[in-house]
Design a protein around this motif. Structure first.
Motif, PDB file in Angstrom:
ATOM      1  N   GLU A 105     -22.420 -53.763  22.790  1.00  8.92           N
ATOM      2  CA  GLU A 105     -22.409 -53.099  21.486  1.00  8.92           C
ATOM      3  C   GLU A 105     -22.738 -51.628  21.663  1.00  8.92           C
ATOM      4  N   GLY A 106     -22.072 -50.800  20.884  1.00  4.45           N
ATOM      5  CA  GLY A 106     -22.297 -49.361  20.948  1.00  4.45           C
ATOM      6  C   GLY A 106     -21.260 -48.683  21.831  1.00  4.45           C
ATOM      7  N   LYS A 107     -21.154 -47.391  21.669  1.00  2.14           N
ATOM      8  CA  LYS A 107     -20.216 -46.585  22.457  1.00  2.14           C
ATOM      9  C   LYS A 107     -21.003 -45.951  23.599  1.00  2.14           C
ATOM     10  N   VAL A 108     -20.863 -46.526  24.810  1.00  3.94           N
ATOM     11  CA  VAL A 108     -21.598 -46.051  25.976  1.00  3.94           C
ATOM     12  C   VAL A 108     -20.606 -45.337  26.893  1.00  3.94           C
ATOM     13  N   THR A 109     -20.691 -44.025  26.918  1.00  2.00           N
ATOM     14  CA  THR A 109     -19.767 -43.228  27.725  1.00  2.00           C
ATOM     15  C   THR A 109     -20.225 -43.198  29.185  1.00  2.00           C
ATOM     16  N   ALA A 110     -19.364 -42.700  30.049  1.00  2.00           N
ATOM     17  CA  ALA A 110     -19.646 -42.662  31.489  1.00  2.00           C
ATOM     18  C   ALA A 110     -20.940 -41.919  31.799  1.00  2.00           C
ATOM     19  N   ASP A 111     -21.187 -40.801  31.121  1.00  2.00           N
ATOM     20  CA  ASP A 111     -22.405 -40.051  31.420  1.00  2.00           C
ATOM     21  C   ASP A 111     -23.654 -40.810  31.004  1.00  2.00           C
ATOM     22  N   GLN A 112     -23.513 -41.774  30.099  1.00  2.00           N
ATOM     23  CA  GLN A 112     -24.641 -42.625  29.719  1.00  2.00           C
ATOM     24  C   GLN A 112     -24.766 -43.827  30.660  1.00  2.00           C
ATOM     25  N   VAL A 113     -23.632 -44.390  31.062  1.00  2.00           N
ATOM     26  CA  VAL A 113     -23.633 -45.569  31.926  1.00  2.00           C
ATOM     27  C   VAL A 113     -24.370 -45.302  33.237  1.00  2.00           C
ATOM     28  N   VAL A 114     -24.174 -44.124  33.819  1.00  2.00           N
ATOM     29  CA  VAL A 114     -24.795 -43.831  35.119  1.00  2.00           C
ATOM     30  C   VAL A 114     -26.324 -43.798  35.053  1.00  2.00           C
ATOM     31  N   ASN A 115     -26.871 -43.712  33.856  1.00  2.00           N
ATOM     32  CA  ASN A 115     -28.323 -43.701  33.705  1.00  2.00           C
ATOM     33  C   ASN A 115     -28.896 -45.068  33.351  1.00  2.00           C
ATOM     34  N   LEU A 116     -28.047 -46.082  33.291  1.00  2.00           N
ATOM     35  CA  LEU A 116     -28.494 -47.428  32.944  1.00  2.00           C
ATOM     36  C   LEU A 116     -28.653 -48.289  34.191  1.00  2.00           C
ATOM     37  N   SER A 117     -29.543 -49.243  34.114  1.00  2.04           N
ATOM     38  CA  SER A 117     -29.674 -50.244  35.177  1.00  2.04           C
ATOM     39  C   SER A 117     -29.221 -51.603  34.674  1.00  2.04           C
ATOM     40  N   GLU A 118     -29.100 -51.725  33.357  1.00  2.42           N
ATOM     41  CA  GLU A 118     -28.625 -52.960  32.748  1.00  2.42           C
ATOM     42  C   GLU A 118     -28.225 -52.696  31.311  1.00  2.42           C
ATOM     43  N   ALA A 119     -27.492 -53.662  30.749  1.00  2.00           N
ATOM     44  CA  ALA A 119     -27.109 -53.607  29.338  1.00  2.00           C
ATOM     45  C   ALA A 119     -26.974 -55.041  28.851  1.00  2.00           C
ATOM     46  N   THR A 120     -27.205 -55.242  27.572  1.00  2.00           N
ATOM     47  CA  THR A 120     -27.053 -56.577  27.006  1.00  2.00           C
ATOM     48  C   THR A 120     -25.628 -56.728  26.506  1.00  2.00           C
ATOM     49  N   SER A 121     -24.956 -57.752  26.994  1.00  2.00           N
ATOM     50  CA  SER A 121     -23.574 -58.002  26.587  1.00  2.00           C
ATOM     51  C   SER A 121     -23.542 -58.667  25.220  1.00  2.00           C
ATOM     52  N   VAL A 122     -22.394 -58.598  24.567  1.00  4.11           N
ATOM     53  CA  VAL A 122     -22.201 -59.277  23.296  1.00  4.11           C
ATOM     54  C   VAL A 122     -22.360 -60.787  23.498  1.00  4.11           C
ATOM     55  N   GLU A 123     -22.075 -61.266  24.696  1.00  2.59           N
ATOM     56  CA  GLU A 123     -22.245 -62.678  25.045  1.00  2.59           C
ATOM     57  C   GLU A 123     -23.715 -63.082  24.958  1.00  2.59           C
TER      58      GLU A 123
END
Length: 171
Positions: A105-123
């Motif tokens: 959920e949400g609009k996560v652009t490439a510059d944001q993705v590189v700062n993440l270690s995980e994300a919660t899927s819609v699943e």
């Protein structure tokens, strides 16, 4: 020194993603995620799966969503019979689970993705995200193209279909 190297690695990844995004950016941000995927031959298997799962309307909704979209080659690389098994009507729930595992959920652009270690899927479960040697990984998949903007989110292209651990053994 390690922190400085990490900073520079992330900066290079962000710059690389930004250049890729600008080079591949089309004036499609008025189209939704499904329409963009349907207009790209590399996503025909994904679109077939989305239709079979009955989630087309969800992914055409306002969102916003971030979709880690596997290519046809990614689906082709699944173990023999896996895709066919998932596309059977009696396995619709498993197919929905696999597909929604690729959506955040949400609009996560490439510059944001590189700062993440995980994300919660819609699943509903967590997907691991990492960067290594200038590549971004989502679970065991490598992000090969970023920031395909849609009216209801963003698509990042991945080279492998990711499967939730709860389903992996049964497929």
């Amino acid at each position: 020194m390690k922190q400085l190297l990490s900073f520079f690695t992330k900066a290079l990844i962000i710059a690389s993603f930004s250049i890729t995004a600008m080079a591949g950016h089309h004036m499609k941000d008025k189209e939704d995620i499904v329409t963009i995927a349907a207009g790209n031959d590399d996503f025909s298997t994904l679109v077939t799966a989305i239709k079979a799962a009955g989630i087309t309307d969800i992914l055409k909704d306002a969102g916003p969503f971030t979709v880690f979209a596997p290519t046809n080659a990614a689906f082709d690389a699944l173990p023999a019979g896996t895709l066919e098994k998932l596309l059977k009507p009696e396995n619709k729930d498993a197919l929905v689970q696999v597909l929604t595992y690729h959506v955040v959920e949400g609009k996560v652009t490439a510059d944001q993705v590189v700062n993440l270690s995980e994300a919660t899927s819609v699943e509903g479960t967590t997907i691991d995200i990492s960067t290594d040697m200038g590549k971004v990984k989502v679970e065991n998949a490598t992000v090969v193209k970023t920031d395909i903007m849609a009216s209801n989110g963003v698509i990042h292209v991945i080279d492998t279909v990711i499967i939730p651990d709860t389903l992996a053994a049964s497929l």
